[in-house]
Design a protein around this motif. Structure first.
Motif, PDB file in Angstrom:
ATOM      1  N   LEU A 239      69.787  13.912  31.334  1.00 50.83           N
ATOM      2  CA  LEU A 239      69.650  13.565  29.924  1.00 50.83           C
ATOM      3  C   LEU A 239      68.171  13.429  29.545  1.00 50.83           C
ATOM      4  CD1 LEU A 239      70.915  12.716  27.243  1.00 50.83           C
ATOM      5  CD2 LEU A 239      71.130  10.399  28.128  1.00 50.83           C
ATOM      6  N   VAL A 240      67.412  12.793  30.425  1.00 50.12           N
ATOM      7  CA  VAL A 240      65.985  12.617  30.146  1.00 50.12           C
ATOM      8  C   VAL A 240      65.298  13.989  30.117  1.00 50.12           C
ATOM      9  CG1 VAL A 240      63.823  11.602  30.995  1.00 50.12           C
ATOM     10  CG2 VAL A 240      65.952  10.284  31.067  1.00 50.12           C
ATOM     11  N   ASP A 241      65.658  14.860  31.045  1.00 50.69           N
ATOM     12  CA  ASP A 241      65.071  16.213  31.054  1.00 50.69           C
ATOM     13  C   ASP A 241      65.385  16.936  29.746  1.00 50.69           C
ATOM     14  OD1 ASP A 241      63.777  16.272  33.389  1.00 50.69           O
ATOM     15  OD2 ASP A 241      65.356  17.320  34.517  1.00 50.69           O
ATOM     16  N   TYR A 242      66.605  16.810  29.332  1.00 50.52           N
ATOM     17  CA  TYR A 242      67.007  17.481  28.087  1.00 50.52           C
ATOM     18  C   TYR A 242      66.191  16.925  26.918  1.00 50.52           C
ATOM     19  CZ  TYR A 242      69.931  19.541  24.513  1.00 50.52           C
ATOM     20  OH  TYR A 242      70.369  20.266  23.440  1.00 50.52           O
ATOM     21  N   ILE A 264      72.270   1.647  31.080  1.00 53.10           N
ATOM     22  CA  ILE A 264      71.507   2.079  29.899  1.00 53.10           C
ATOM     23  C   ILE A 264      70.058   1.605  29.986  1.00 53.10           C
ATOM     24  CG2 ILE A 264      71.302   1.794  27.390  1.00 53.10           C
ATOM     25  CD1 ILE A 264      74.320   1.761  27.243  1.00 53.10           C
ATOM     26  N   ASP A 265      69.874   0.445  30.618  1.00 51.63           N
ATOM     27  CA  ASP A 265      68.533  -0.110  30.751  1.00 51.63           C
ATOM     28  C   ASP A 265      67.592   0.865  31.461  1.00 51.63           C
ATOM     29  OD1 ASP A 265      66.865  -2.177  30.163  1.00 51.63           O
ATOM     30  OD2 ASP A 265      67.032  -3.029  32.181  1.00 51.63           O
ATOM     31  N   HIS A 266      68.088   1.480  32.546  1.00 49.34           N
ATOM     32  CA  HIS A 266      67.255   2.432  33.291  1.00 49.34           C
ATOM     33  C   HIS A 266      66.887   3.625  32.407  1.00 49.34           C
ATOM     34  CE1 HIS A 266      68.204   0.146  36.798  1.00 49.34           C
ATOM     35  NE2 HIS A 266      69.502   0.365  36.643  1.00 49.34           N
ATOM     36  N   LYS A 270      63.088   5.348  31.377  1.00 48.34           N
ATOM     37  CA  LYS A 270      62.734   6.761  31.569  1.00 48.34           C
ATOM     38  C   LYS A 270      62.365   7.425  30.239  1.00 48.34           C
ATOM     39  CE  LYS A 270      65.892   6.937  35.454  1.00 48.34           C
ATOM     40  NZ  LYS A 270      65.823   7.766  36.645  1.00 48.34           N
ATOM     41  N   LEU A 271      63.116   7.110  29.196  1.00 41.63           N
ATOM     42  CA  LEU A 271      62.845   7.744  27.896  1.00 41.63           C
ATOM     43  C   LEU A 271      61.485   7.316  27.347  1.00 41.63           C
ATOM     44  CD1 LEU A 271      66.272   7.478  25.999  1.00 41.63           C
ATOM     45  CD2 LEU A 271      65.213   9.543  26.943  1.00 41.63           C
ATOM     46  N   SER A 272      61.119   6.069  27.633  1.00 44.74           N
ATOM     47  CA  SER A 272      59.874   5.564  27.040  1.00 44.74           C
ATOM     48  C   SER A 272      58.648   6.287  27.596  1.00 44.74           C
ATOM     49  CB  SER A 272      59.759   4.049  27.242  1.00 44.74           C
ATOM     50  OG  SER A 272      59.736   3.800  28.613  1.00 44.74           O
ATOM     51  N   LYS A 273      58.826   7.043  28.680  1.00 45.42           N
ATOM     52  CA  LYS A 273      57.681   7.799  29.237  1.00 45.42           C
ATOM     53  C   LYS A 273      57.513   9.165  28.555  1.00 45.42           C
ATOM     54  CE  LYS A 273      57.830   5.500  33.651  1.00 45.42           C
ATOM     55  NZ  LYS A 273      58.819   5.374  34.710  1.00 45.42           N
ATOM     56  N   LEU A 280      65.916   4.489  21.874  1.00 48.22           N
ATOM     57  CA  LEU A 280      67.238   4.406  22.512  1.00 48.22           C
ATOM     58  C   LEU A 280      68.090   3.408  21.719  1.00 48.22           C
ATOM     59  CD1 LEU A 280      69.275   4.972  24.802  1.00 48.22           C
ATOM     60  CD2 LEU A 280      68.274   3.055  26.029  1.00 48.22           C
ATOM     61  N   GLY A 281      69.195   3.895  21.147  1.00 52.23           N
ATOM     62  CA  GLY A 281      70.142   3.012  20.443  1.00 52.23           C
ATOM     63  C   GLY A 281      71.359   2.849  21.340  1.00 52.23           C
ATOM     64  N   PHE A 282      71.948   1.677  21.350  1.00 53.58           N
ATOM     65  CA  PHE A 282      73.142   1.512  22.184  1.00 53.58           C
ATOM     66  C   PHE A 282      74.163   0.602  21.518  1.00 53.58           C
ATOM     67  CE2 PHE A 282      72.377  -2.794  23.705  1.00 53.58           C
ATOM     68  CZ  PHE A 282      70.997  -2.934  23.641  1.00 53.58           C
ATOM     69  N   GLY A 283      75.370   0.660  22.047  1.00 55.74           N
ATOM     70  CA  GLY A 283      76.449  -0.182  21.525  1.00 55.74           C
ATOM     71  C   GLY A 283      77.738   0.165  22.230  1.00 55.74           C
TER      72      GLY A 283
END
Ligand code: B12
Length: 325
Positions: A239-242, A264-266, A270-273, A280-283
């Motif tokens: 997902l991060v690669d995409y 989701i925390d992990h 990764k996304l913040s890099k 990142l939105g979650f629920g």
């Protein structure tokens, strides 16, 4: 609610031009011009002389709009339409459902009643009745009522029946697959708006309950976002690669279980890099059931319900609708 031939769709005059334009995204002035110049539709007139359109008119309009969105001109789209009508061809790509629901003149049945009848039809594996009820609900209610007040209560009733041993797991799978299919059809019926903020929506690793996030994807598309729906159990690294190559403005993850919620925390780490880093939105029900989890996860909690999630997204990523051609 399947894709079907246009001449099987009702031609009863029901909807005002305002309702049709709101639901198809075509401006009244554009629609009148198409009617005048290209004789696109021929609406009937009500007692007060106002134009009244049918479900078939809406489906035709949507088909034309899809052709325009794929880059062809209005005159070519109309001649394609005429040719197909003359040859008795069927517009199989036209969904029988409108983008979202124009309000018909007929009085509404409460959505809770439809939800329960839908549950009864699904536990009997009666697809014809389920399809009839979904059509009825879709033409009576706006999209949000359709999702929040018919589909969700129906799924909850199915879940309870399964948990109480009233229905077997096969019936629960049949019912949820049926509703998932319906939502996917609606999702795909919206045009992909390439210039709108881009959002990826899916489920945390190990999470198989995908219908909530699919519903959110549908609702966000209906609000004009460019949304890709990625489904259940997403591997984080892929997902991060995409996201690295596609540059979404936001990634939305849903979780029902504690295990998937914690993962989701992990993802946010990764996304913040990435540059630019998507929000990142979650629920999902994991957070509704254990609110202390919300603080533990980095990212933006989008709210307890799907409609509040849409509101949160709108505040973070405003979308400006472009006028259709
Ligand atoms: C369909 C279904 C399945 C299907 C899912 C198929 C699919 N393609 O999605 C399958 C068969 C895979 C499944 C499996 C399981 N399921 Co199940 N399932 C359901 C069922 C019937 C419907 C789920 C659903 O889509 N609900 C509709 C959504 C929209 O409702 P919701 O999640 O409550 O959403 C609300 C909020 O959470 C929020 N929301 C939802 N998504 C999102 C996303 C974001 C970003 C935000 C902000 C908000 C948000 O909006 C809604 C309110 O507006 C529910 C019953 C129920 N009450 O929901 C059980 C249910 C969720 N399942 C349950 C269980 C136990 C399981 C299994 C553990 C069973 C098993 N022993 O294997 C597995 C776990 C699988 C896994 N690893 O994830 C339990 C959960 C109990 C609990 N509290 O933990 C339930 C509640 C059934 C029950 N009554 O006991 N399930």
């Amino acid at each position: 609610m399947t894709l079907s031939s246009i001449d099987t769709i009702s031609d009863d005059p029901k909807y005002t031009i305002k309702a049709v334009c709101e639901q198809t995204g075509v401006l009244p002035v554009t629609l009148r011009a198409w009617e005048r110049r290209h004789e696109v539709l021929n609406p009937q007139r009500g007692d007060n002389r106002y134009r009244l359109y049918s479900d078939r008119d809406i489906a035709t309009l949507r088909w034309i709009k899809n052709r325009l969105d794929s880059g062809i001109s209005i005159s070519s789209a109309v001649s394609e339409l005429r040719q197909m009508q003359q040859n008795g061809g069927q517009l199989e790509t036209v969904p029988t459902i409108p983008f979202s629901t124009p309000k018909p003149v007929t009085p509404a049945v409460p959505p809770e009643q439809i939800a329960h009848e839908l549950y009864l039809a699904l536990i009997k594996h009666d697809e014809d009745r389920a399809s009839e009820l979904l059509h009825q609900a879709y033409s009576m209610y706006d999209l949000y009522t359709y999702i929040l007040k018919t589909q969700i209560p129906c799924l909850v009733e199915i879940g309870e029946a399964w948990a109480n041993g009233i229905i077997p797991v096969a019936t629960e799978h049949f019912a949820s697959a049926y509703l998932r299919g319906n939502l996917l059809t609606i999702f795909q019926a919206y045009p992909a708006r390439n210039s709108a903020p881009f959002i990826l929506v899916g489920c945390a690793p190990t999470e198989l309950h995908e219908i909530g996030s699919l519903m959110l994807a549908v609702m966000l598309r209906s609000e004009g976002y460019r949304v890709e729906y990625l489904g259940p159990d997403l591997p984080l690294d892929d997902l991060v690669d995409y996201a690295r190559y596609e540059h979404p403005a936001m990634v939305v993850m849903a979780a029902t279980s504690l295990e998937s919620a914690e993962l989701i925390d992990h993802l946010n780490e990764k996304l913040s890099k990435l540059k630019p880093a998507p929000v990142l939105g979650f629920g999902g029900s994991a957070f509704n059931q254990q609110p202390d989890l919300i603080e533990k996860i980095s990212g933006k909690f989008l709210g307890l319900s799907l409609d509040s999630a849409v509101e949160s997204v709108k505040q973070m990523l405003p979308v400006t609708r472009k006028s259709p051609r």
